[in-house]
Design a protein around this motif. Structure first.
Motif, PDB file in Angstrom:
ATOM      1  N   ALA A  85       0.825  -1.212   0.000  1.00 22.17           N
ATOM      2  CA  ALA A  85       0.000   0.000   0.000  1.00 22.17           C
ATOM      3  C   ALA A  85       0.856   1.259   0.000  1.00 22.17           C
ATOM      4  N   ALA A  86       2.066   1.161   0.541  1.00 24.44           N
ATOM      5  CA  ALA A  86       2.935   2.336   0.646  1.00 24.44           C
ATOM      6  C   ALA A  86       3.309   2.880  -0.719  1.00 24.44           C
ATOM      7  N   SER A  87       3.443   1.989  -1.698  1.00 22.76           N
ATOM      8  CA  SER A  87       3.934   2.419  -2.994  1.00 22.76           C
ATOM      9  C   SER A  87       3.015   3.462  -3.626  1.00 22.76           C
ATOM     10  N   PHE A  88       1.706   3.254  -3.544  1.00 21.87           N
ATOM     11  CA  PHE A  88       0.777   4.218  -4.134  1.00 21.87           C
ATOM     12  C   PHE A  88       0.745   5.514  -3.330  1.00 21.87           C
ATOM     13  N   MET A  89       0.974   5.433  -2.037  1.00 21.01           N
ATOM     14  CA  MET A  89       0.928   6.635  -1.210  1.00 21.01           C
ATOM     15  C   MET A  89       2.070   7.583  -1.553  1.00 21.01           C
ATOM     16  N   TYR A  90       3.162   7.048  -2.106  1.00 23.40           N
ATOM     17  CA  TYR A  90       4.279   7.906  -2.485  1.00 23.40           C
ATOM     18  C   TYR A  90       4.418   8.118  -3.988  1.00 23.40           C
ATOM     19  N   LEU A  91       3.740   7.295  -4.781  1.00 18.80           N
ATOM     20  CA  LEU A  91       3.808   7.492  -6.226  1.00 18.80           C
ATOM     21  C   LEU A  91       2.772   8.500  -6.718  1.00 18.80           C
ATOM     22  N   LEU A  92       1.525   8.371  -6.286  1.00 12.61           N
ATOM     23  CA  LEU A  92       0.431   9.095  -6.932  1.00 12.61           C
ATOM     24  C   LEU A  92       0.588  10.611  -6.859  1.00 12.61           C
ATOM     25  N   THR A  93       0.694  11.150  -5.665  1.00  9.13           N
ATOM     26  CA  THR A  93       0.806  12.602  -5.524  1.00  9.13           C
ATOM     27  C   THR A  93       2.245  13.066  -5.295  1.00  9.13           C
ATOM     28  N   PRO A  94       2.998  12.466  -4.350  1.00  7.46           N
ATOM     29  CA  PRO A  94       4.363  12.956  -4.129  1.00  7.46           C
ATOM     30  C   PRO A  94       5.254  12.883  -5.369  1.00  7.46           C
ATOM     31  N   ALA A  95       5.168  11.792  -6.139  1.00  7.24           N
ATOM     32  CA  ALA A  95       6.048  11.633  -7.308  1.00  7.24           C
ATOM     33  C   ALA A  95       5.404  12.139  -8.589  1.00  7.24           C
ATOM     34  N   PHE A  96       4.260  11.550  -8.972  1.00  2.13           N
ATOM     35  CA  PHE A  96       3.623  11.932 -10.232  1.00  2.13           C
ATOM     36  C   PHE A  96       3.218  13.403 -10.240  1.00  2.13           C
ATOM     37  N   GLY A  97       2.820  13.919  -9.079  1.00  2.00           N
ATOM     38  CA  GLY A  97       2.436  15.313  -8.989  1.00  2.00           C
ATOM     39  C   GLY A  97       3.583  16.202  -8.569  1.00  2.00           C
ATOM     40  N   GLY A  98       3.978  16.114  -7.304  1.00  2.53           N
ATOM     41  CA  GLY A  98       4.972  17.027  -6.749  1.00  2.53           C
ATOM     42  C   GLY A  98       6.310  17.004  -7.458  1.00  2.53           C
ATOM     43  N   LEU A  99       6.876  15.819  -7.618  1.00  2.00           N
ATOM     44  CA  LEU A  99       8.204  15.710  -8.216  1.00  2.00           C
ATOM     45  C   LEU A  99       8.193  16.155  -9.678  1.00  2.00           C
ATOM     46  N   THR A 100       7.174  15.753 -10.427  1.00  2.00           N
ATOM     47  CA  THR A 100       7.114  16.063 -11.860  1.00  2.00           C
ATOM     48  C   THR A 100       6.889  17.551 -12.110  1.00  2.00           C
ATOM     49  N   ILE A 101       5.979  18.141 -11.365  1.00  2.00           N
ATOM     50  CA  ILE A 101       5.709  19.566 -11.555  1.00  2.00           C
ATOM     51  C   ILE A 101       6.905  20.398 -11.097  1.00  2.00           C
ATOM     52  N   ALA A 102       7.536  19.995 -10.005  1.00  2.00           N
ATOM     53  CA  ALA A 102       8.721  20.712  -9.537  1.00  2.00           C
ATOM     54  C   ALA A 102       9.839  20.664 -10.575  1.00  2.00           C
ATOM     55  N   ARG A 103       9.925  19.564 -11.304  1.00  2.00           N
ATOM     56  CA  ARG A 103      11.002  19.384 -12.277  1.00  2.00           C
ATOM     57  C   ARG A 103      10.671  20.019 -13.636  1.00  2.00           C
ATOM     58  N   HIS A 104       9.403  19.955 -14.052  1.00  2.00           N
ATOM     59  CA  HIS A 104       9.060  20.346 -15.422  1.00  2.00           C
ATOM     60  C   HIS A 104       7.998  21.430 -15.535  1.00  2.00           C
ATOM     61  N   GLY A 105       7.422  21.841 -14.423  1.00  2.00           N
ATOM     62  CA  GLY A 105       6.380  22.856 -14.497  1.00  2.00           C
ATOM     63  C   GLY A 105       6.930  24.241 -14.783  1.00  2.00           C
ATOM     64  N   THR A 106       6.098  25.080 -15.378  1.00  2.00           N
ATOM     65  CA  THR A 106       6.448  26.490 -15.539  1.00  2.00           C
ATOM     66  C   THR A 106       6.370  27.162 -14.172  1.00  2.00           C
ATOM     67  N   GLY A 107       6.873  28.384 -14.095  1.00  2.00           N
ATOM     68  CA  GLY A 107       6.765  29.125 -12.843  1.00  2.00           C
ATOM     69  C   GLY A 107       5.325  29.267 -12.394  1.00  2.00           C
ATOM     70  N   GLU A 108       4.439  29.545 -13.347  1.00  2.00           N
ATOM     71  CA  GLU A 108       3.012  29.689 -13.024  1.00  2.00           C
ATOM     72  C   GLU A 108       2.422  28.370 -12.538  1.00  2.00           C
ATOM     73  N   GLN A 109       2.761  27.272 -13.202  1.00  2.00           N
ATOM     74  CA  GLN A 109       2.250  25.957 -12.779  1.00  2.00           C
ATOM     75  C   GLN A 109       2.739  25.597 -11.391  1.00  2.00           C
TER      76      GLN A 109
END
Length: 393
Positions: free
Chosen positions: A84-108
């Motif tokens: 169960a831990a894998s989804f708790m860290y993949l869904l929002t922390p990685a797919f959301g937070g990590l990806t947007i922090a790495r590739h998002g625009t300043g506005e995003q």
């Protein structure tokens, strides 16, 4: 060479352990049986900031890296959560937070990251399609430009967490595969507002009955003319393949961290039972037929941990890590499965009883050999890119 974890990762381990030890195996078994997200644990992770470790400090996060996320996931899995831990860290922390922090625009980043940190929005990831599983080149979901929007139509499968997600990190084609030159061009990654699309009737989903990992649903997702503002493209239009690999490599590394933690958890359950069970006047753990297979699995888990940390360390430094991510995922998934299999055997007939957690662990561990990438494709990658053998697919 320094094999000590940085202080930041040690602090993460301590903080997540403090949460994990509050929840016993009965809690995780109830969540699984009820097909319920572990909301209590998730709230504690959010409140402590343990889910937003990779979000930059200027947006409210801890400003750490993938290594710290991997340690957090490993610790939560080992502390009792298992698969169960894998989804708790993949869904929002990685797919959301990590990806947007790495590739998002300043506005995003300003729009999304503080809300992720506050626990106000959650995300999931959609790449797999019925005819495009491991072969992402075959993706047919199409996003066509219409003024200041993209209009998306297509179908995705095995999308975990869409039922609770606010935004879907969606991989689509803005150039059909038949027209793309090279084939890796024409991909675009979009942030799709799930709740708005559901309200408009342009996005629907249907959960897939599945064997395990029941704390999160995995669904078929249908997109029918979903409108996405052009300002919600992650990276460049048509150049999403670079973004995609910055999602897939961390996904494999975090899946490996889950396998390492899962392996530790299952070994602990097996060894506790082997120390206590004494049908012939001494613990069954005193028998080499029980002890040696468990000892071998422990060695496998430790080796997988080393490669997982190495892969995360490389990614954090912007260095190539594809082979390391694949090797980490391969070895950790196998270690977790071997641990579950040997724990099942050590429990004898009682392994089949749902009163013990090993039955749940057994079915949850097996899927890691197939996702997020099948071990056969990992081996093909290693054979081609590390051994210089001809491409086999």
């Amino acid at each position: 060479m320094d094999f000590d974890l940085p202080e930041s990762a040690l602090a993460v381990r301590e903080g997540v352990q403090a949460i994990a030890r509050k929840y016993d195996q009965d809690y995780w078994s109830r969540c699984d049986a009820d097909k319920r997200w572990p909301e209590e644990v998730w709230r504690e992770l959010v409140e402590g900031g343990w889910h937003s470790l990779a979000v930059p400090e200027e947006h409210g996060g801890a400003g750490q890296g993938l290594l710290e996320l991997a340690v957090a996931l490993e610790t939560l899995a080992a502390g009792g959560a298992g698969g169960a831990a894998s989804f708790m860290y993949l869904l929002t922390p990685a797919f959301g937070g990590l990806t947007i922090a790495r590739h998002g625009t300043g506005e995003q980043k300003r729009e999304f990251l503080p809300r992720i940190v506050a626990g106000e929005i959650e995300t999931c990831f959609a790449i797999t399609e019925p005819d495009a599983g491991s072969n992402a080149m075959n993706i047919s979901t199409l996003a066509r430009r219409d003024g200041d929007h993209f209009v998306v139509s297509g179908q995705k499968i095995w999308i975990s967490g869409v039922e609770r997600a606010d935004f879907l990190v969606l991989v689509a084609r803005t150039t059909p595969a038949a027209e793309a030159r090279p084939r890796t061009s024409g991909f675009t990654v979009l942030l799709v507002d799930v709740k708005d699309a559901v309200a408009q009737g342009t996005l629907t989903y249907r959960p897939i009955p599945k064997l395990g990992t029941n704390t999160v649903a995995s669904s078929m997702v249908f997109l029918d003319e979903v409108r996405v503002p052009a300002g919600r493209v992650l990276g460049e239009v048509g150049q999403g393949f670079a973004v995609l690999w910055d999602i897939l490599n961390p996904e494999r590394i975090l899946a490996a961290a889950s396998g390492v933690g899962f392996g530790e958890l299952v070994l602990r359950v097996a060894c506790d039972y082997a120390r206590e069970r004494a049908p012939f006047g001494r613990p069954i753990g005193a028998n080499q037929a029980v002890a040696f297979p468990l000892a071998k699995v422990k060695a496998q888990v430790e080796l997988a941990r080393l490669m997982t940390y190495k892969a995360a360390w490389l990614w954090d430094r912007g260095r190539p890590c594809g082979s390391e991510a694949n090797i980490a995922k391969l070895t950790a998934a196998d270690a977790a499965w071997q641990a579950a299999d040997r724990a099942f055997q050590a429990h004898g007939g009682m392994a089949y009883s749902l009163e013990y957690p090993v039955a749940r662990m057994f079915r949850d561990a097996r899927i890691a050999k197939n996702i997020p990438v099948a071990e056969e494709l990992v081996l093909a990658h290693i054979a081609q890119h590390e051994l210089g053998l001809p491409k086999s697919y």
